[in-house]
Write a protein that holds these residues in place. Structure first.
Motif: not given
Length: 107
Positions: A4, A19, A22-23, A27, A29, A98
């Motif tokens: 985490r 974010l 990454l999503a 990933h 989140h 990222c």
């Protein structure tokens, strides 16, 4: 073991964009909530922040750059006091940032 990480920083640091990137790469989140809270407060006729005199830079981000830096510094100090190891992400495009995060956490 599931790792985490916390993505933190002052307003305008690029947390939301990072974010989302990454999503998009699959990933898991938890979305940031600051803008949703600001939208909710404004929809109820409230100031986006307790201090209405803060300079507005857009419809949701109402801090000046100096205030953003102060928030960032305060957050960093708090996380350090709580025992977190902080890793600064160097400025760059969303994809570059990222990649920095993913290299650091070995994902």
């Amino acid at each position: 073991m599931q790792r985490r990480i916390i993505v933190t920083g002052g307003p305008g640091a690029g947390k939301t964009a990072l974010l989302a990137a990454l999503a998009a790469r699959g990933h898991v989140h938890v979305p940031e909530t600051a803008r949703a809270i600001i939208r909710d407060r404004k929809s109820r006729g409230l100031s986006p922040r307790p201090e209405p005199e803060i300079y507005t830079t857009d419809s949701e981000r109402d801090q000046s750059f100096a205030e953003s830096v102060r928030v960032h510094d305060t957050l960093c100090a708090w996380y350090r006091r709580c025992g977190y190891a902080l890793v600064a992400v160097a400025p760059g495009s969303v994809d570059e940032r990222c990649e920095q995060v993913l290299r650091h956490v070995d994902l």
